[in-house]
Scaffold this motif. Structure first.
Motif, PDB file in Angstrom:
ATOM      1  N   GLY A 178      19.673  50.115  -7.193  1.00 43.07           N
ATOM      2  CA  GLY A 178      19.991  48.711  -6.947  1.00 43.07           C
ATOM      3  C   GLY A 178      21.121  48.264  -7.868  1.00 43.07           C
ATOM      4  O   GLY A 178      22.136  47.717  -7.424  1.00 43.07           O
ATOM      5  N   ALA A 209      15.805  47.619   0.378  1.00 39.17           N
ATOM      6  CA  ALA A 209      15.826  46.421  -0.460  1.00 39.17           C
ATOM      7  C   ALA A 209      17.170  46.299  -1.166  1.00 39.17           C
ATOM      8  O   ALA A 209      17.716  45.206  -1.336  1.00 39.17           O
ATOM      9  CB  ALA A 209      14.689  46.469  -1.485  1.00 39.17           C
ATOM     10  N   VAL A 210      17.709  47.433  -1.550  1.00 40.34           N
ATOM     11  CA  VAL A 210      18.996  47.453  -2.243  1.00 40.34           C
ATOM     12  C   VAL A 210      20.126  47.047  -1.290  1.00 40.34           C
ATOM     13  O   VAL A 210      21.031  46.289  -1.660  1.00 40.34           O
ATOM     14  CB  VAL A 210      19.232  48.864  -2.826  1.00 40.34           C
ATOM     15  N   GLN A 226      19.850  45.135   1.282  1.00 43.92           N
ATOM     16  CA  GLN A 226      19.739  43.691   1.512  1.00 43.92           C
ATOM     17  C   GLN A 226      20.375  42.904   0.369  1.00 43.92           C
ATOM     18  O   GLN A 226      20.986  41.861   0.586  1.00 43.92           O
ATOM     19  CB  GLN A 226      18.283  43.283   1.669  1.00 43.92           C
ATOM     20  N   ALA A 227      20.187  43.388  -0.845  1.00 41.48           N
ATOM     21  CA  ALA A 227      20.809  42.720  -1.987  1.00 41.48           C
ATOM     22  C   ALA A 227      22.328  42.728  -1.854  1.00 41.48           C
ATOM     23  O   ALA A 227      23.002  41.734  -2.135  1.00 41.48           O
ATOM     24  CB  ALA A 227      20.373  43.393  -3.289  1.00 41.48           C
ATOM     25  N   LYS A 270      23.992  42.868   0.955  1.00 43.48           N
ATOM     26  CA  LYS A 270      24.345  41.927   2.030  1.00 43.48           C
ATOM     27  C   LYS A 270      24.397  40.497   1.496  1.00 43.48           C
ATOM     28  O   LYS A 270      25.223  39.691   1.916  1.00 43.48           O
ATOM     29  CB  LYS A 270      23.309  42.002   3.162  1.00 43.48           C
ATOM     30  N   GLU A 271      23.472  40.195   0.617  1.00 41.32           N
ATOM     31  CA  GLU A 271      23.417  38.855   0.042  1.00 41.32           C
ATOM     32  C   GLU A 271      24.609  38.597  -0.869  1.00 41.32           C
ATOM     33  O   GLU A 271      25.262  37.547  -0.793  1.00 41.32           O
ATOM     34  CB  GLU A 271      22.105  38.725  -0.751  1.00 41.32           C
ATOM     35  N   LEU A 272      24.921  39.574  -1.720  1.00 42.57           N
ATOM     36  CA  LEU A 272      25.891  39.352  -2.797  1.00 42.57           C
ATOM     37  C   LEU A 272      27.346  39.459  -2.340  1.00 42.57           C
ATOM     38  O   LEU A 272      28.211  38.719  -2.830  1.00 42.57           O
ATOM     39  CB  LEU A 272      25.624  40.362  -3.918  1.00 42.57           C
ATOM     40  N   ILE A 284      26.752  47.233   5.914  1.00 46.12           N
ATOM     41  CA  ILE A 284      25.891  47.962   6.852  1.00 46.12           C
ATOM     42  C   ILE A 284      25.441  49.251   6.188  1.00 46.12           C
ATOM     43  O   ILE A 284      26.265  49.964   5.613  1.00 46.12           O
ATOM     44  CB  ILE A 284      26.680  48.346   8.132  1.00 46.12           C
ATOM     45  N   ALA A 326      19.478  33.693   4.596  1.00 47.63           N
ATOM     46  CA  ALA A 326      19.004  34.780   3.742  1.00 47.63           C
ATOM     47  C   ALA A 326      20.126  35.532   3.056  1.00 47.63           C
ATOM     48  O   ALA A 326      19.946  36.063   1.962  1.00 47.63           O
ATOM     49  CB  ALA A 326      18.167  35.755   4.568  1.00 47.63           C
ATOM     50  N   TYR A 327      21.288  35.627   3.695  1.00 48.34           N
ATOM     51  CA  TYR A 327      22.365  36.417   3.121  1.00 48.34           C
ATOM     52  C   TYR A 327      23.536  35.573   2.623  1.00 48.34           C
ATOM     53  O   TYR A 327      24.624  36.090   2.391  1.00 48.34           O
ATOM     54  CB  TYR A 327      22.825  37.478   4.126  1.00 48.34           C
TER      55      TYR A 327
END
Lengths: 249, 249, 249, 249, 249, 249
Positions: F54, F80-81, F83-84, F86-88, F94, F225-226
């Motif tokens: 992560g 989970a990593v 997704q992080a 995608k958020e940041l 992808i 969410a992102y």
């Protein structure tokens, strides 16, 4: 690369709208040809129309698929019919609905879908469930407009879509919006700057997925659920479809 | 009471087999009329055939439904098509597949289904999932015989079915067996004494469910998913279906 | 055919109400006998009452089942108890709840249930989930009336039910309504013409399902989840149940 | 702290076995009292016995709960009955089964359960599903021994359990093993060093959970699913239970 | 018994708050030591912070775990990180989130969670889904306060929590309330008498579960999902974690 | 268009293998740049390595993302990593795993995945479940080879993959095969003609999806969410990541 865009609805105007979007998104070098269903409903919105579309779509594909590397079907709510086309056709078949959901699921934890009319609403819901994405559906939002009204007053339609999309984002925590009907194509580009999350055009998504399959060489299976059935014999059916079956067996 | 038994397959022999079972189970006073699809496949076993059956079944019902209190559709693997019929027809429509599963779920914690051929297997599985009963499926058992072989050597077919049923009971803890294809109708009565759990005939189940709906007066909804669509207009379709739509709008 | 209608509640008035409905729906030639629980609660509405009803129902069936072809249990919210009866009894056992849901699932994509009181609400929800139908529940609507109030002012009860049913259809897209308590039996016929979707009487549904099982000859399994347990020995229990166990082992 | 260990089975020997384990795990200062069902089955293994146990357990608790801070019920396969006790009793009630699953889910991605006999197998499976943990069940492994055989030849029982546990770990990727019947209590300590993953004693787990609830002051709800029902009136029931209801209303 | 309470957040104040609650609930004889993450975020509330916390938590545990019988991780929304700790550490690891949900599921049919801020909301929802408990979530209620505001005006925070909890009970039928963030610890004791259902402190729950595992001797698996990986080699990582890996291989 | 291919593993050889495949599939005009994690594990195969990844991935992206239109992360088992990220990140992210599953779901009713080693197996399974596709997983097939062995003897690896793929098709009715580890990239093209169903390269799939998002203009959300978190402050973290956070707030 040559893609056949097949509209299972009989409306040529709707084909034109969707194909315009398809061509806008297609890569340089990709040719998009159009085909419109020869019989059935101008705008499929009920289960009865969807049922007739099975015959109509297979007939359309039988007539026009030749010479194409992949097929895009302009449809959200006829999953059983699309699966039949995947089984029967010798090249990959992608529906706009499944492609739009796939793209939305990569962009969001939860997405909302804009729909047109009550009958289509439940069918859309079932498409989401069948894709395994029910847990990620923020909600379905009904435009409250017929397809006709939608095209006649584009400004009103866009305003309505923006309002619903923003409501989905704020109230139901949607992270992406999917346009749930072919008659809304073109809208994603127009309203994107007014909505705080991505707005997905299923036609665009399907063209990209079709190109992806062709570029990766992911062709027709010779085994499994979508292998071509052997020696299919059907009587009394559309002449083009009958000729296709005769050639294939 | 008058029930229309509609076979979406074009095989008259299969209609006869299923209608015989339907009449055997029907209550005194119930008349069962038969109708066979006018076009399509003799024996639907693939998604392409199921897709064409949508048009064919609606056409058949349009031609024959008049004067009946309920309709039984002799089909396991065409759920989208059956739903279209429920929407369009003014009387209740029950498919043999959904009825067989409903009865099995009352008799068991877990049931097994005997199927015919690989393509039908996956479609059957999807019917079970759509019914919310995936968690209660002990397994699908392929008869390894075509529908034709099945009717030509009944003794061999029965022996095979008994062997599979007993295997399902012992190995996968099935508490009931469902016959997963119309060409197996009649078998349930013949093998019941050789299988330690109930063997369900979907045709029988559907006739009983249709009678139940009529006796309880559970008629056509005027709202919701199965309300009749308003002013459906389809072009280029089967003449009987077109006439029905013209009359209904 | 002879069906035993067993009420796990101790209220004779409730038995009478439900049996009247059962007889109204039963086919010509079907005799419906009634039995009422000898101990426990007049109107089961909590988990504690449901727990005691296990003993009471088995005792009632042990005393009265002889000479009957099938058993209908007048209960929506005691699924564990009904399963015990299915296991123990030598003839098919159907609960009104499971039968009502089965019929509703054939008539709808989504159904609503009218319930009586908060405690029963959650238990009803669990019955729907256990049936695999959670995805098809449009909602639970509380009548806001006790069983007593319901029978004392039938007009008010009917009006309330119609209002809730119409709300379920319009707001939550319900395609069918299920009456979720025995004290509402009789209401389906009275309000059907005022509700735009079918209204299901679970008692009627169960009688039809019981008749279906008998007519199809779907009897007691000798293997699996509902096979009769061997040599059950219980001490200190109801005398009729003890006698039944002694006879059975 | 004072915990009542209630055995819904009538076997005092089984109570002794389970209480011994409960006391071994209990914290210093925790007193564990024992109560055994006054009627019903010596060893609940079928749905009929589970149904009678509802009445028997509530009666046992009514008689013995006074003066205790929490109740542990020695049961895996009677979840409906345990819920009734949670509703009725004024102190927290924990079943060994639910506690064993909770502990297993903290220790594993996937756990296996050792069961005794075919009838209990399916009931155990349903307990896992109701807990939302079906996706984490590596499998159910039948000891192939009756409860009696199990206690008569402890060495053979331990060897069998070790063999099944190791098979579960290797073949089905289980990360924890749960003992699925009260008659196996004591075994976890004996075989732990021979199994490469934790072996969970449900009795031990339940005692720890009961102590946790008491230490955290998580007492009886006055609202919701487990609030005490008001003015319950049941007739013809166990005298102690009737007295308890009279006192409570 | 010696438990390490590890805070993956870097805030010492938050560690102090949570450890105070841990010690209050711990049994006599249990020592609770505290450790705070050496790098990362003061208050993890986004996926990016959660991602960094993986490295930070493993480093913290590597440095401090020695001499402890079990580890409690003060975290609700970093399930992937907690699983990594379960895999790597030689003693049991319990997160406050999973422990709080386990206790809530024993106390309720349906529980509500109080959360802090929109980003944490969706992550909390995913934790509930991963636990298989989505069907039992009454709802998530946002405190509408930052962690800082929460500690600065305790009275306002408590009032808000009571209001939301009562709303959850009345509107969504919640039977238990879970505090969804470490900065709310201590609140459960303060508001318990004002809420009609149990209010669960995840820190308290986790300490009790950790003690349970130790008392039952449920230690480290040598096989399966949480077996220690062999010869892990990572470069460029935290020095304490690198030293731990070097010792372990 | 410029895509950053980021490898969260520290192995440059693996980066080279994956990037080669990415460039082969990329459209004319798409530039693919490569970045390899600066710390962590050479080949992530356990939860502990995934947890550290992560921090490592976010650091790598912070250092290299500038000037790219989209990011592809070469990872299957660190959802989970991803997704992080995608958020940041301010551009679409992808992962190869999610993209491979999306393509497989368009090509099949049921797909199988080839995996490497036991620890990765369960993590892969969880990725499929999180995608809502558990019901469409035909099975996981372990190559029984380490990543190293796989690259050292390509012929043996290919033969093994073909054998497993054919077994998946025949025994478990798989309609598509997904390569479940980066070290297998390149294999899809080599073995495609020996397997009767499509073989999906997740790297190829992800590149196509990334291009699709850019061509459709589906950019960064400013809500949901992102959406980029505001004013993230983390201390003691990787210098490049810290600099990125400082610039962003």
């Amino acid at each position: 690369m040559r893609i056949l865009f097949a509209n299972p609805n009989t409306s040529e105007a709707m084909t034109a709208l969707m194909v315009a979007e398809a061509r806008r998104v297609a890569a340089a070098g990709t040719v998009v040809d159009a085909a419109t269903a020869g019989f059935g409903s101008a705008y499929i919105a009920t289960r009865a129309e969807a049922a007739v579309a099975g015959h109509a779509l297979l007939a359309t594909l039988a007539r026009h698929y030749d010479g194409h590397d992949a097929i895009v079907v302009g449809a959200f709510i006829i999953p059983a019919v699309v699966q039949a086309a995947k089984e029967l056709m010798p090249v990959p078949v992608i529906a706009t609905g499944e492609a739009g959901l796939a793209i939305a699921s990569l962009l969001s934890r939860r997405f909302a879908i804009l729909t047109i009319g009550a009958p289509a609403r439940k069918m859309t819901e079932e498409v989401v469930e069948a894709a395994g994405l029910a847990g990620r559906l923020a909600g379905l939002y009904d435009m409250g407009l017929t397809g006709t009204a939608l095209t006649e007053d584009q400004t009103a339609a866009d305003d309505k879509a923006v309002a619903l999309a923003c409501e989905a984002v704020e109230r139901d925590l949607a992270d992406a919006i999917v346009l749930g009907a072919g008659s809304m194509e073109g809208m994603a580009r127009r309203i994107a700057h007014r909505v705080p999350v991505p707005v997905v055009s299923p036609v665009g998504a399907a063209v990209c997925q079709a190109e992806a399959l062709v570029r990766m060489g992911l062709g027709k299976a010779s085994a499994g659920a979508y292998a071509a059935p052997q020696d299919l014999a059907m009587t009394g059916i559309d002449a083009d479809l009958a000729a296709f079956l005769a050639r294939s067996s």
